[in-house]
Structures are given as structure tokens and as C-alpha cells.
Enzyme design. Structure first.
Site, short mmCIF file in Angstrom:
data_model
loop_
_atom_site.label_atom_id
_atom_site.label_comp_id
_atom_site.label_asym_id
_atom_site.label_seq_id
_atom_site.Cartn_x
_atom_site.Cartn_y
_atom_site.Cartn_z
N ARG A 30 -6.90 11.82 5.76
CA ARG A 30 -6.02 11.93 6.91
C ARG A 30 -5.03 13.07 6.73
NH1 ARG A 30 -6.06 7.94 10.96
NH2 ARG A 30 -4.32 9.12 11.82
N HIS A 35 0.79 -1.23 0.00
CA HIS A 35 0.00 0.00 0.00
C HIS A 35 0.82 1.27 0.00
CE1 HIS A 35 -4.25 -1.19 0.51
NE2 HIS A 35 -3.73 -2.30 0.99
N LYS A 91 -14.44 8.52 -5.06
CA LYS A 91 -15.77 8.82 -4.51
C LYS A 91 -16.27 10.17 -5.02
CE LYS A 91 -14.14 6.67 -0.25
NZ LYS A 91 -13.51 7.02 1.04
N THR A 143 -8.49 6.73 -2.71
CA THR A 143 -9.82 6.24 -3.07
C THR A 143 -10.83 7.37 -2.89
OG1 THR A 143 -10.01 5.36 -0.83
CG2 THR A 143 -9.48 3.79 -2.59
C1 LIG Z 1 -12.27 7.13 1.46
C2 LIG Z 1 -11.88 7.51 2.81
C3 LIG Z 1 -10.54 7.77 3.10
C4 LIG Z 1 -9.44 7.73 2.05
O1 LIG Z 1 -9.32 9.01 1.47
P1 LIG Z 1 -8.05 9.43 0.61
O2 LIG Z 1 -8.42 10.77 0.09
O3 LIG Z 1 -7.93 8.42 -0.50
O4 LIG Z 1 -6.88 9.45 1.51
C5 LIG Z 1 -10.20 8.14 4.39
N1 LIG Z 1 -11.14 8.23 5.36
C6 LIG Z 1 -12.44 8.00 5.11
C7 LIG Z 1 -13.42 8.15 6.21
C8 LIG Z 1 -12.86 7.63 3.83
O5 LIG Z 1 -14.15 7.39 3.60
#
Ligand SMILES: *Cc1c(COP(=O)(O)O)cnc(C)c1O
Length: 804
Positions: A544, A355, A655, A651
Site C-alpha cells: 500500500r 497491528h 513472501k 509480510t
Molecule cells: C502481502 C500483501 C500485502 C502486505 O505487504 P507489505 O509489504 O507487508 O505491506 C499487501 N497487499 C497484498 C496484495 C499482499 O499480498
């Protein structure tokens, strides 16, 4: 029972009385939530039993996805949706005077993960069940999930996340399936029947008790299992008749130290804390999980030789990679196999996902700690290392460089990624660029040695939660336009491309975004007491907090924009609302300072009447899955601005795209594949490329002082960090200032600053042409099907796990 509204109302009222001794008018939200949960779980159980029975009967190969994190969020909404009883329950409850939305709000998030890695595991479970694949999760039932974040005086404060306080309606405790896990002690050897056997003495036993949670497939009657393990004491360890006060104290200490193993989730994301308890957690999960898999396997098959035909074990990052020596241990010591046979079975069973390539996230454990905590497991790791190094040396005599880089044990530490690569038959990265970096740079020696093991599986997200559930208005207009096939087959969303120029569809898209923004504005008003303009651009960075994700770049741009507005309040720009959500690891000093900086800048800007409300800055506290579900559908601009080469995939980016936000980002992780999917015109890309960053790392040549000296606007915002209004108390943001200048800006924030400002300007101008903007949004939605985790899971299933 739950498919007919009238029946539902009746059983609901009866169950409410039975469970809580109350009637609807008197019931609390919590009581109603629990009653509904109890009915839904009961409704699930028949399919759960049937699914298990059918797997047993067909003997079909099963996958177990091992992960220290499952960031599930809330389950009521997605369970109702997948069971196809959402509308019956919604309408039935409404007739009883209950709003289902309020009931869903009563469920605490299952926050058993930090961020992307844990959320990926949760999306994968949803896809496995929805694709009718026999795949299950294996994790830890932390008593406390990721901490709850409060912002006090601009600073992050952490509170324990007591998510089980009111119980968990989705779990079933399976005491009869408990197993024992052993820690500490020492190992002796002995000849038994001409075979060297290893005897483990004086160890401490911990009971691992599984709690099973159903994973419901989308309208297909499949229910897989997420098995979460909890640590308990073994009372039989003590003789009830001889308990003196001294022993009592020992018992209390034993109970405390045992239960501590599954007490809380470590809150570091992309960083490792080398704590003993964390290593205990890892071994606890792996040992309990593998024992239970083998137990089950042996019930249905004669011997363990057929394990790889019946079971695939996948490890999510290196956290559960002790699965490698643990499976060896059981095959050698309990099943009495030869090393070669055990090795053959093990290496056909375990596969691994990498990862990250960030140095601070690559796991290593001190040899001394590993040896004392897990003496037998450590012996096996040493033997794996010895044999592997011997082989490498025989194949490449004299190649010290190769040997040094692939050794599993080196400089007094066990290198977990090396153990993972040697022990598994498949190693995958999580986006094309990430996999290339692993193959060509970070793990290049391994790639040269084992080219056939390496492959790419670009991450994905479940479109059921992130579109169908989170954005029902959008899902409905899509279905009205192209039918509902896209729900089973998300690449069908591409049909929307035909309608990018359709004026009435555009109008629907705009009005849905407007609605979702109103919804978010209400929450912002409630939580922050701040009024935001829903006509403004909602520009969002939620993830984060980490230096490589560069929230600092975002803030410096906001400061610069504010400076320009102060100089000339008439400049023509669309009003903007910058929205942040981010938790920082409690020990990550720099990240916490960035939170304080965001809040400081927010309070200055939000209280400045002279900029005519053209700018607002919002920090929403306690970012989590359920909050993401509200923010993402309301977003116009998705900030994906990590230093190129550092974000393995991301990810969050997927979204947002799926909900019609436009990405403003670097050529990093899956952003690159998003760009390929939507085309240059439908995304704003800026900044250094991955190769440029990696070359700077290799040969140097970057000086952040040059940026500071050449660009007055950079100089101004940098100075504001340490003087005047922003700095408030002198030196408040000196750490951030120093990291950018004195320490030469490891993440190229100042290098990318001007290109970022330009990209922001372009995005702002594009937004002013609403027609064009909506076309971009539609094209993003249309191309987002590729990023469904259904696509990802199909690839894992056919290319890695070989399951049907
Ligand atoms: C999708 C998701 C993440 C990952 O977000 P990135 O922008 O890819 O770091 C982190 N926390 C939550 C609550 C998420 O739903």
C-alpha cells in the site's frame, strides 16, 4: 470423481452441458471456470460435512477469527492444490484443449481487504485448516471489495470492484442461519423479578445473512469455514396491506440504508475514517458473529458458563472489538447472568492482536455517535470503564498519569485499543520489535498493570500459496533436492543451506529466476507497452502507498541514479528495472501525489534514449494478491524501507525472501527477524534504528534542512521536485517537497537518503557477482520456513487459544 483423469473429463463435459448448455469447443472461459468451480465445490462438500460432524462429535474447542478484512485473492488454484487434484484437472482440461492457467485467470480476486492485515487473516485460515485445527473466519461479504485502480495520465483513478458480478462459485448462502442486528433506538430500565433489566425500544432491525466459504486444508480432508455476513432488509417489518406511497418511499429508503452496511470495504489502510457506516459495519459483524456462535454453543452445551472451554474469539486489530461489550450484552440481557459472571466468561474468551502504533490508525469513536447508534452497547462500555477505572485507582491511588492513559472513554471518544486490552485475556504484537514498542512505550501503562496479557506472535505467510502455488518451478527443484517434507514442515527448507555452494543447484535457481522474470516481463509489456531487460535487476516495491512505507525514498534514489547517469553515462552499474505496485486510499492526497511522481519519473526515464536502457521504471496498476503472485517470484531486490519502528511486521518481506529475493531494508518489523535468520551477509540493512527514530520523536534534534544543505545530491533531487522537467506543471510536487522540508520530514526520508543510496550501491555490486548473489538467494529461501504462517498459527493455538 476428480481423482481420475478420464472420469474427470466425463463429469466435466456433462456438468458444462447441464450448467451452460454448451460443449467445450463453444464454451467461454467464464463458463469453463464456473463448471470447474461447481465440480470442485461439490468435491469439497463431503469433507466439509465430515469436518463439521467430527467437530460436533468430539466437542473440541473452536476458534473464531473475527476480521473486517479477508484478502483471499483467487481460490481455484489453492483449492486444487490443497485438494491434491491440481494435476488431474490440469491434464484432463489440457486433453479437452483447455489451459488451466487461462481458467484460473477468469476468477476475480476476492479483494475483501486492504493489505497486510487482511492478507494475514487469509494466510491464517489456510494454516488453520492445513494444521487440522478447528479455526474459522468471521467477516463481512462486501458487495464491492477494494477499489480497482486505473492509472490515467499518471494519476490514480478508482473504479468499483464488482467482484460478485458473475456470482461466487465458492460461497453457500445459509438463509436459515440468519440473525437480527439492532441499531439505534433507546433503552429503558425496569425491575423484573428483583433484577434490573434493560429494554431496548424503537430500534431498527437489520437481517444478517451468512454466506459460508470452505477453507480447504492441505491434503488432509479438513474443510473449515469462512462465514461472511451480508446485510438484508427484514420484510416482516412492513405490513403488505397498508403500503401507501409514503410508506413505499420509506421502504425503499430502509432497503437502501440497510444494504449499504455491507456494500463496500473502507479503502483506508493504517488510517481510520470515522464514518458512521464503518461503525455500523463493525457492530453488524460482531453482533451477527457472536449470536451465531452462542446459538451453536447452546445447541451442544447446557449453559454459557462453559463458553471459554469451548470457544475462543480472536479480534484482528480493534476493528471487531465491539465483541467485548456485545458478548457482555448477550450474557447480561439475554442469558441473565450477573455482571461478574458475564465478565469472567467474556475475558476468558476474547483475545486481541494489535497491528499498529501509528497515531492515525488508532481507532477512536465519538461518544455521541456510539451512544445514538448503539445505546445499550454504549452503556456497557461506560460500565466497563467505570469499574476498570475504579479498580486502577484503588490499586494505584493518586496515580493520575496511569488513570489518564488507561481510561477507555476520554475527551469525548471511546478508545478502542484500551477497550480491547481491558476486555481480552491476551494482547499480542506481530513482530518482536513491535511487541517491545507496545510494552515499553505505546501501551506501557497497560503493560505495567497487566504484564501477563502481553505476548508476541511474529506474523507469517502460507508457503503453500506463496511458494508451492506461486513458484512451482522453485518448489519442484527444492523437492528434487531435499524431498517433499518441507511442504508439511517448512523449517525443513533449512536443508537447502547445505547446497548454497552447489554449482548445479545455483544454476537451477538462476534459471528459474530468469524464467519468472521473462514471465513478468511479458505482463509488463502487455500492460504497460514497455520492454524491460530480464538481465537487469528487478528491484521491487509493492505494498500500500503510505508515507511511512517511504515509496518517496525509493523514487528520490531513482532520480539521483538518473542524475548520475546523465552526468556520466559510462558508470559501471548493472542495469535496473524498478517496479512499483501500490494503491492509495482515495482520500489520501499525499499518497496519490506520490503515485503521480512515480509515473512522471517513469515517463521521463523510460523515454530517455541516452541512458542506454540502463534504467527502467514500471508502475503496475491495480496491485492485488494475484498480481503479487506473479511479481514476487520474479524479484531480485525486495524493498522494505519503512521508517524504523513504523511497520509493525510486514509480510510482503517474507513472501519475497521465500522466493529468493534479497531484502534491502531498514531495521523495522520482521526485517529484523529476517536479518537474524539469514545473517548480515545475506541482507542489505541501512538507516536509523527504531530507538533512534523514537528518541528523535521524544527529544527532537532532527532538521531535514541540514540534510538538504549538507548533501548536494539531496538538494538536486529536491529542487527537481519543484522545478523543471519533473515538476512539469509548476507546483505539481510541492506537497511532497513541503512535507520533506517545510514540515521537517516526519518519516526521516532525507535522514536515511545517503545510507539508502549506499546500500543500493552495495546491492548493485553484489548482483554483479552472480555466484555470490545466488548463494544469498538460496540462504534466504533456506531460512524462510520460520516465516510460514504454520509456525505463527501453532503459537497462537498453543499459547493463546489453547486448541488442539
Ligand atoms: C502481502 C500483501 C500485502 C502486505 O505487504 P507489505 O509489504 O507487508 O505491506 C499487501 N497487499 C497484498 C496484495 C499482499 O499480498
Amino acid at each position: 470423481m476428480l481423482t481420475n483423469k478420464e472420469e474427470f473429463k466425463q463429469v466435466f463435459q456433462k456438468r458444462l452441458v447441464a450448467l451452460h448448455g454448451t460443449e467445450v469447443q463453444e464454451a467461454t472461459t467464464q463458463e469453463i471456470y464456473k463448471t470447474l468451480g461447481s465440480l470442485v465445490r461439490e468435491y469439497i462438500s463431503e469433507n466439509w460435512i465430515n469436518t463439521n460432524a467430527s467437530y460436533k462429535k468430539s466437542g473440541v474447542k473452536q476458534v473464531y477469527y473475527f476480521s473486517l478484512e479477508f484478502l483471499l485473492g483467487r481460490l481455484m488454484g489453492s483449492n486444487l492444490l490443497n485438494l491434491d487434484i491440481y494435476n488431474v484437472c490440469k491434464e484432463g482440461l489440457l486433453e479437452l484443449g483447455i489451459d488451466l492457467d487461462d481458467i484460473e485467470e477468469a476468477e476475480p480476486d476476492a479483494g475483501l481487504g486492504n493489505g497486510g492485515l487482511g492478507r494475514l487473516a487469509a494466510c491464517f485460515l489456510d494454516s488453520l485448516a492445513s494444521l487440522e485445527l478447528p479455526g474459522h473466519g468471521c467477516g463481512i461479504r462486501y458487495k464491492y471489495g477494494l477499489f480497482e485502480q486505473k492509472i490515467i495520465n499518471g494519476y490514480q483513478v478508482e473504479l468499483p470492484d464488482n467482484w460478485l458480478k458473475e456470482g461466487n462459485v465458492w460461497e453457500i448462502r445459509k438463509s436459515d442461519k440468519a440473525v437480527e442486528v439492532k441499531f439505534g433506538g433507546y433503552v429503558t430500565t425496569e425491575q423484573v423479578d428483583g433484577r434490573l433489566s434493560f429494554l431496548h425500544h424503537n430500534y431498527e432491525k437489520v437481517l444478517a445473512v451468512p454466506y459460508d466459504m470452505p477453507v480447504v486444508g492441505y491434503k488432509n480432508e479438513v474443510v473449515n469455514t469462512l462465514r461472511l455476513w451480508s446485510a438484508e432488509t427484514i420484510i416482516g417489518n412492513f405490513d403488505a396491506y397498508s403500503i401507501s406511497t409514503h410508506d413505499q418511499r420509506k421502504i425503499i429508503e430502509y432497503k437502501r440504508s440497510t444494504e449499504a452496511i455491507t456494500e463496500f470495504l473502507y479503502p483506508d489502510d493504517s488510517h481510520i475514517e470515522g464514518r458512521t457506516l464503518r461503525l455500523k459495519q463493525q457492530y453488524f459483524l460482531v453482533s451477527a458473529g457472536i449470536q451465531s456462535i452462542l446459538h451453536n454453543h447452546k445447541k451442544h452445551h447446557h449453559d454459557v458458563y462453559s463458553l471459554p472451554e469451548n470457544v475462543a474469539i480472536h479480534v484482528n486489530d480493534t476493528h471487531p472489538v465491539l465483541a467485548v461489550p456485545e458478548l457482555m450484552r448477550i450474557l447480561l440481557d439475554d442469558e441473565l447472568l450477573s455482571w461478574d459472571d458475564a465478565w469472567e466468561i467474556m475475558t476468558k474468551t476474547i483475545s486481541y492482536t494489535n497491528h499498529t502504533t501509528l497515531a492515525e490508525a488508532l481507532e477512536t469513536w465519538p461518544v455521541d455517535l456510539m451512544r445514538s447508534l448503539l445505546p445499550r452497547v454504549f452503556m456497557i462500555i461506560e460500565e466497563i470503564n467505570r469499574r476498570f477505572c475504579q479498580q486502577v485507582w484503588a490499586d494505584n491511588p493518586g496515580n493520575w498519569e496511569l488513570l489518564r492513559s488507561v481510561e477507555i472513554i476520554r475527551d469525548g471518544v471511546v478508545r478502542m485499543a484500551n477497550l480491547a486490552i481491558v476486555g481480552s485475556y491476551s494482547v499480542n504484537g506481530v513482530a518482536q520489535v513491535h511487541t517491545e514498542i507496545i510494552k515499553k512505550r505505546e501501551m506501557k501503562h497497560f503493560y505495567q498493570y497487566f504484564p501477563e496479557k502481553f505476548n508476541n506472535k511474529t506474523n507469517g505467510i502460507t508457503h503453500r500459496r506463496w511458494l508451492l502455488r506461486a513458484n512451482p518451478l522453485l518448489a519442484n527443484v527444492i523437492t528434487e533436492l531435499i524431498g517433499s517434507d518441507w511442504i508439511k514442515n517448512p523449517t525443513e527448507l533449512q536443508q537447502l543451506s547445505k547446497y548454497v555452494k552447489d554449482a548445479s543447484f545455483q544454476e537451477q535457481i538462476r534459471s528459474i529466476k530468469h524464467n519468472n522474470k521473462l514471465n513478468l516481463a511479458k505482463i509488463i509489456s502487455k500492460e504497460c507497452g514497455l520492454t524491460v531487460d530480464v538481465g537487469s535487476i528487478f528491484d521491487v516495491q509493492i505494498k500500500r502507498l503510505h508515507a511511512y512505507k517511504r515509496q518517496v525514498l525509493n523514487v528520490l534514489h531513482i532520480m539521483d541514479l538518473y542524475n548520475r547517469l546523465k552526468e556520466d553515462p559510462t558508470i559501471d552499474m548493472p542495469p535496473r528495472t524498478f517496479i512499483f505496485g501500490a494503491k492509495a486510499a482515495p482520500s489520501y492526497h499525499f499518497a496519490k501525489k506520490v503515485i503521480k511522481l512515480i509515473n512522471t519519473v517513469a515517463s521521463i526515464i523510460n523515454n530517455d534514449k541516452y541512458i542506454n536502457d540502463k534504467l527502467k521504471v514500471v508502475f503496475l496498476e491495480n496491485y492485488r494478491v494475484s498480481m503479487a503472485e506473479v511479481i514476487i517470484p520474479a524479484t531480485d531486490i525486495s524493498e522494505q524501507i519503512s521508517t524504523a519502528s513504523k511497520e509493525a511486521s510486514g509480510t510482503g518481506n517474507m513472501k519475497f525472501m521465500m522466493n529468493g529475493a534479497i531484502t534491502l531494508g531498514t531495521l523495522d518489523g520482521a526485517n529484523i527477524e529476517i536479518e537474524e535468520a539469514v545473517g548480515d551477509d545475506n541482507i542489505f540493512i541501512f538507516g536509523l534504528t527504531p530507538n533512534e527514530v523514537l528518541n528523535y520523536h521524544q527529544v527532537g534534534g532532527y532538521s531535514s534542512w541540514d540534510m538538504y544543505n549538507t548533501h548536494p545530491r539531496i538538494r538536486k533531487v529536491m529542487e527537481q521536485l519543484i522545478t523543471g522537467e519533473v515538476a512539469q506543471q509548476a507546483g505539481d510536487f510541492k506537497d511532497i517537497y513541503d512535507s520533506l522540508l517545510i514540515d521537517n520530514d516526519e518519516y526521516f526520508v532525507l535522514k536515511d537518503f545517503i545510507p539508502y543510496v549506499d546500500a543500493q550501491l552495495k546491492a548493485g555490486q553484489a548482483y554483479m557477482n552472480q555466484n555470490k548473489w545466488t548463494q544469498m538467494a538460496i540462504e534466504n529461501i533456506a531460512q524462510s520456513g520460520k516465516f510460514s504462517s504454520d509456525r505463527t498459527i501453532k503459537e497462537y493455538a498453543s499459547e493463546i487459544w489453547r486448541i488442539r
